[in-house]
Motif scaffolding. Structure first.
Motif, PDB file in Angstrom:
ATOM      1  N   UNK A   1      -5.661   4.544   3.724  1.00 40.39           N
ATOM      2  CA  UNK A   1      -5.032   3.921   4.895  1.00 40.39           C
ATOM      3  C   UNK A   1      -5.535   4.511   6.201  1.00 40.39           C
ATOM      4  N   UNK A   2      -6.018   5.736   6.154  1.00 37.79           N
ATOM      5  CA  UNK A   2      -6.576   6.350   7.340  1.00 37.79           C
ATOM      6  C   UNK A   2      -7.934   5.722   7.691  1.00 37.79           C
TER       7      UNK A   2
ATOM      8  N   UNK B   1      -7.323  -7.972  -8.110  1.00 37.55           N
ATOM      9  CA  UNK B   1      -5.880  -8.190  -8.187  1.00 37.55           C
ATOM     10  C   UNK B   1      -5.271  -8.302  -6.793  1.00 37.55           C
ATOM     11  N   UNK B   2      -6.070  -8.068  -5.774  1.00 39.40           N
ATOM     12  CA  UNK B   2      -5.522  -8.176  -4.432  1.00 39.40           C
ATOM     13  C   UNK B   2      -6.552  -7.750  -3.417  1.00 39.40           C
ATOM     14  N   UNK B   3      -6.505  -8.371  -2.250  1.00 40.90           N
ATOM     15  CA  UNK B   3      -7.426  -8.003  -1.176  1.00 40.90           C
ATOM     16  C   UNK B   3      -6.608  -8.043   0.105  1.00 40.90           C
ATOM     17  N   UNK B   4      -6.527  -6.909   0.772  1.00 47.92           N
ATOM     18  CA  UNK B   4      -5.621  -6.808   1.914  1.00 47.92           C
ATOM     19  C   UNK B   4      -6.349  -6.280   3.135  1.00 47.92           C
ATOM     20  N   UNK B   5      -5.926  -6.751   4.340  1.00 47.13           N
ATOM     21  CA  UNK B   5      -6.334  -6.056   5.553  1.00 47.13           C
ATOM     22  C   UNK B   5      -5.478  -4.803   5.636  1.00 47.13           C
ATOM     23  N   UNK B   6      -6.100  -3.659   5.832  1.00 48.03           N
ATOM     24  CA  UNK B   6      -5.342  -2.418   5.782  1.00 48.03           C
ATOM     25  C   UNK B   6      -4.214  -2.414   6.808  1.00 48.03           C
ATOM     26  N   UNK B   7      -4.497  -2.948   7.989  1.00 55.79           N
ATOM     27  CA  UNK B   7      -3.499  -2.916   9.046  1.00 55.79           C
ATOM     28  C   UNK B   7      -2.284  -3.765   8.706  1.00 55.79           C
ATOM     29  N   UNK B   8      -2.466  -4.685   7.777  1.00 57.09           N
ATOM     30  CA  UNK B   8      -1.363  -5.615   7.515  1.00 57.09           C
ATOM     31  C   UNK B   8      -0.679  -5.360   6.180  1.00 57.09           C
ATOM     32  N   UNK B   9      -1.056  -4.286   5.503  1.00 58.42           N
ATOM     33  CA  UNK B   9      -0.437  -4.054   4.203  1.00 58.42           C
ATOM     34  C   UNK B   9       0.272  -2.707   4.187  1.00 58.42           C
TER      35      UNK B   9
END
Lengths: 330, 532
Positions: free
Chosen positions: B218-219, B233-241
């Motif tokens: 997350x850093x 299994x998932x793909x996320x924008x770090x800022x939004x998860x």
């Protein structure tokens, strides 16, 4: 353009064969097959080869080498190495001959030789384990010292040793089997039991596989190595006594020329020079292979110079095949 | 995941389309799609066996994919060997640091293509060019403090790691794959590495970052991609998860609390181990503490602060250690690990590969090694008994292995670690020291290991947890000793969070702890630790 597409054409049968070849026991099977092949080849080429007389010649010729290789196998598995063992054999014979010449009882002289062998092993072990020096260099140095001492004590001359009871050790038979062969086989059997079945044997493999982790898990790493160096020295002395009994004389340099054969047999037998892996029966079969090869080539009138070449080639071939086997497995 | 649209293709530095791979008929990757833009840091997460390392090995040319396409900058590339990968601008940094300790920093960097000049037809090394190339790369990474002519082995681990990155950048590396780059680093040291990664990102290098540490992810990352059972299994924008969301994607049905509950409040257990004035020259000075039955005690500190040596000093593995201690009321002063084991001490070492495993031995042989004596009858080892006990632990700890006779080196890190734990439970130690018990272990196995540690403590074992991972220490321990400059700086209770531990370990913001030791750790920036 399609990228990185491969098929898996390996037939199931081929894969199963590969899996089998990867097993530790497979190395031994390969060696046995090789042994049977050369026995078959020599018996076709020379009618005398398969006679009982010749087979027991091979046995007695290789017995004292086998003794040293048997003790050298667990030592190398545990991450050690003893290049001085053949020199110790030479010195042991000399000790027996000189003490007997001084009028000492021959069996006491033999005990003294065994004690000297154990002591030299202990010296190797102490230097390697306590000072942390490299075993190759330490035992190369002690090899030079010990073989030099044997020369000094005898002036380089063979010492005659004709004492019938003693010579029986080299030429006697038990149930028709030459005593040196029987003794060597029993020593192999003992080492197998120790390696495969006892906690000490497990510690030998652990020590060679990862000395640091083993020490942290309470394995007495130094004591294990020390014990194996003493056993190696002892086996050298035993081999020296047998050899002197066979020859009826103690030659200070009798065994030195066989050092390469000893190390070659251990490696040919599948023992890793890096430690942690090895098999005592592999060493036995390898000793038989090297002995049979030398004997068969002699029968075929191949010069001993070419025998050296052959032995080296067989060693390279065996080590190369074994690497291939290990890589197939990975 | 659907195929990216045209626009994405044009801007993608790396595009992976429907890559599949199977081993022996067992699918490991199933039509995996992944995209990473220039200057993007994409974190790749997944439990053990999810397919992360297989994907990395396909990208770096160690394995060939069974199907699918890989595009770099919009052009399909065929990667069949590590050389192909390097030619395509893809570099892999493996988990284990691999450097030549006796060569200089500059030589290490240039080793793959040593600049040389021919004189009379004989190539001579050009020391000046080697040095200049290294200097340029180090400066580019903002590392002017590393001297190019220093011996590699004299650098600290984090700096060696950074020099490795510099080495990977020789030539035109456009995509950098990093597998657990901080696994061997303390938290504060990792920060120096992160700054280098930020610098690379600014230069447009694409980074695929594999880590088990959520706070790092997350850093650092722009996006988080989660693999499970060989699929995305998932793909996320770090800022939004959030860590919770990522964890759920990773663990699937296993999702839940990572750490077990703490010991029930109430009467503290009897003192099992009382240590008085423990000191180890250069590391620990005058540390006294007690360890109670049924508790998990943490020893936490930055690298070099002494905490990392507490367990091994008591275990008899540090010859210079001095202390007076009583174990279960009896004087305890082991001269070797062997004596410590006999007195009821167990020890799981931090460096699993080097100090914990005998690689060539089987799972069974590794499990029974410390207490082999218990399997001996009339001088012989009883293999059947060994097998039964080992199989039993394999079941209890759900170790993924083909059986007791498998060589331990073929197990994954988490499963190896379970065996490292199980081998002590074969005996019944009174005290168990655990050094970094989950280093390089995936989240699924971590959860299982934590649960087992708590179960053992509940059963009466006294556990000393030595860890440089604040999250783990705070999450698991009932009490924590924070070490600073070799001394116990503070003791915290079970309710303390990771930030308090870190703050205490680092001293005040401007006073780095343990300065001038093996390395000089920077004060850690108190980042968004994953509140697990």
């Amino acid at each position: 353009m399609q990228a990185s597409i491969t098929t898996s054409p390996a037939a199931p049968r081929g894969r199963r064969l590969l899996a089998q070849l990867g097993r530790p026991a497979a190395g031994l099977v390969v060696l046995l097959v090789f042994y049977i092949l050369i026995v078959a080849a020599f018996s076709l080429l020379s009618p005398y080869f398969l006679s009982l007389g010749n087979l027991s010649t091979i046995g007695t010729n290789m017995a004292f080498i086998g003794l040293m290789a048997a003790a050298g196998t667990p030592l190398i598995i545990a991450g050690g190495l003893d290049l001085s063992v053949a020199a110790v054999a030479g010195l042991a014979g000399v000790v027996v001959a000189l003490l007997a010449a001084l009028g000492l009882n021959i069996w006491v002289a033999c005990l003294a030789a065994l004690g000297a062998g154990a002591l030299l092993g202990a010296v190797n072990g102490l230097i390697v384990t306590r000072l942390g020096l490299n075993a190759f260099i330490v035992t190369l140095a002690t090899m030079s010292i010990v073989s030099g001492l044997a020369m000094v004590l005898t002036g380089g001359l063979s010492q005659p040793l004709f004492i019938p009871a003693f010579n029986w050790l080299g030429s006697g038979r038990v149930f028709g089997i030459p005593f040196p062969v029987l003794l060597t086989f029993l020593v192999f059997l003992a080492f197998w039991v120790v390696l495969a079945r006892t906690p000490f044997g497990r510690h030998v493999f652990a020590t060679g596989g990862n000395p640091e982790a083993s020490a942290l898990l309470g394995v007495p790493v130094r004591r294990v190595q020390m014990t194996l160096y003493v056993l190696s020295g002892l086996s050298g002395a035993m081999a020296g006594i047998i050899l002197a009994a066979m020859l009826g004389a103690a030659a200070p340099n009798a065994a030195g020329q066989h050092l390469l054969t000893i190390v070659a047999a251990i490696i040919l037998g599948g023992t890793s020079l890096f430690g942690g892996r090895g098999s005592i029966w592999g060493t036995l079969v390898a000793v038989l292979i090297l002995g049979t090869l030398a004997n068969g080539l002699t029968l075929l009138n191949v010069s001993s110079f070419w025998q050296d070449v052959t032995r080296g080639a067989v060693l390279l071939l065996a080590v190369g095949l074994d690497q291939l086997r290990v890589r197939l497995k990975a | 995941m659907s195929s990216p649209d045209r626009g994405a293709v044009a801007s993608a530095r790396l595009l992976i389309e429907a890559v599949s791979k199977a081993f022996g008929g067992v699918p490991v990757l199933r039509e995996v799609d992944l995209e990473a833009g220039p200057g993007e840091i994409v974190a790749l997460l997944g439990a053990n066996g999810a397919g992360k390392s297989t994907l990395m090995k396909i990208l770096s040319g160690i394995y060939a994919a069974d199907a699918g396409r890989i595009l770099v900058d919009g052009k399909a590339v065929s990667i069949r060997s590590p050389q192909d990968a390097i030619a395509a601008g893809i570099r892999l940094l493996p988990q284990e640091i691999s450097v030549h300790p006796d060569l200089t920093v500059a030589e290490n960097i240039a080793i793959a293509a040593l600049p040389s000049r021919r004189r009379l037809g004989v190539p001579f090394l050009s020391r000046r060019e080697i040095a200049a190339q290294a200097r340029a790369l180090l400066d580019r990474l903002g590392l002017s403090e590393i001297a190019a002519d220093r011996r590699m082995g004299s650098l600290g681990l984090p700096q060696q790691r950074i020099v490795e990155i510099a080495r990977a950048l020789v030539g035109k590396a456009r995509i950098l794959i990093m597998d657990e780059p901080t696994a061997a680093l303390a938290e504060a040291e990792a920060e120096a590495l992160f700054r280098v990664l930020d610098q690379l990102k600014a230069e447009g290098v694409t980074i695929l970052y594999i880590s088990h540490y959520l706070d790092e992810v997350f850093r650092l990352s722009d996006r988080v991609v989660v693999l499970r059972d060989g699929r995305i299994a998932g793909s996320f924008r770090t800022a939004e998860t959030s860590p919770d969301e990522v964890l759920t994607a990773m663990l699937g049905a296993m999702a839940g609390e990572l750490f077990p509950r703490k010991a029930a409040p109430g009467r503290p257990g009897d003192v099992v181990l009382a240590v008085d004035a423990l000191s180890l020259p250069g590391w620990i000075a005058d540390a006294s503490f007690v360890l109670r039955r049924g508790e998990i005690l943490g020893a936490f500190g930055l690298l070099g602060a002494g905490a990392e040596k507490v367990g091994r000093a008591l275990y008899g593995a540090e010859p210079g250690a001095r202390f007076a201690a009583r174990l279960a009321g009896r004087p305890f002063k082991p001269a070797s690990p062997r004596e410590a084991i006999a007195a009821g001490f167990g020890f799981v070492a931090a460096e699993r590969k080097r100090e914990g495993l005998v690689a060539g031995l089987t799972v069974r042989e590794n499990t029974t090694l410390p207490f082999l004596g218990r399997f001996v009858r009339s001088g012989f080892v009883e293999r059947r008994h060994e097998s039964e006990v080992t199989s039993n632990w394999i079941r209890t700890l759900s170790v993924r292995t083909s059986g007791p006779e498998q060589e331990i080196r073929f197990l994954s890190g988490g499963n190896q670690q379970k065996i490292c734990l199980a081998r002590w439970l074969v005996g019944d130690p009174k005290v168990l020291v655990l050094e970094e018990p989950t280093r390089g272990v995936d989240l699924g196995a971590r959860r299982e290991i934590y649960a087992e540690i708590r179960r053992l403590a509940d059963a009466g074992l006294a556990v000393l947890l030595v860890s440089g991972d604040a999250e783990e220490t705070a999450g698991l321990c009932d009490r924590t000793l924070v070490f600073r400059e070799g001394r116990i700086a503070a003791e915290f209770g079970g309710e303390t969070g990771p930030r308090d531990l870190l703050r205490m370990a680092a001293g005040h913001d401007d006073a780095p702890a343990a300065a001038g030791r093996r390395s000089a750790p920077q004060p850690p920036s108190l980042q968004t630790g994953a509140p697990l």
